[in-house]
Design a protein around this motif. Structure first.
Motif, PDB file in Angstrom:
ATOM      1  N   LYS A 110       0.862  -1.185   0.000  1.00  0.00           N
ATOM      2  CA  LYS A 110       0.000   0.000   0.000  1.00  0.00           C
ATOM      3  C   LYS A 110       0.899   1.236   0.000  1.00  0.00           C
ATOM      4  N   LEU A 154       0.741   5.559   0.004  1.00  0.00           N
ATOM      5  CA  LEU A 154      -0.020   6.793   0.160  1.00  0.00           C
ATOM      6  C   LEU A 154       0.683   7.877  -0.645  1.00  0.00           C
ATOM      7  N   SER A 200      -4.611   6.470  -2.268  1.00  0.00           N
ATOM      8  CA  SER A 200      -4.021   5.226  -1.806  1.00  0.00           C
ATOM      9  C   SER A 200      -3.902   4.290  -3.012  1.00  0.00           C
TER      10      SER A 200
END
Length: 93
Positions: free
Chosen positions: A69, A71, A81
């Motif tokens: 993941k 950001l 995201s």
């Protein structure tokens, strides 16, 4: 200093103090498939604040095929995201 220069050039540049600037996205790359855009600033990678590409590489280690993941801060302070899945480097690229 670089961030200040980028903000001078474009008022829409995200309001960040730290991160890793995505200067280009290679067509067909894991970054393109994940949805990265040139001008994005990676703020977190796998839940960790990052300030250099070396930190991202260290986090990825040898985890080919493992989703991470990410950001990202975009123009006009949009926060996105993304999920990137690293792959083996192709010696022919």
């Amino acid at each position: 200093m670089i961030i200040a220069q980028l903000k001078e050039r474009s008022g829409s540049f995200p309001d960040v103090r730290k991160g890793v600037l995505v200067s280009m996205v290679t067509p067909g790359s894991p970054a393109e498939r994940a949805g990265f855009h040139p001008g994005d600033v990676v703020a977190e990678f796998d839940g960790k604040l990052v300030e250099s590409i070396k930190e991202i590489i260290d986090i990825m280690g040898d985890k080919v095929g493992v989703p991470f993941k990410v950001l990202v801060k975009r123009a006009n302070n949009a926060t996105v995201s993304l999920t990137v899945i690293p792959e083996e480097a192709d010696a022919n690229r």
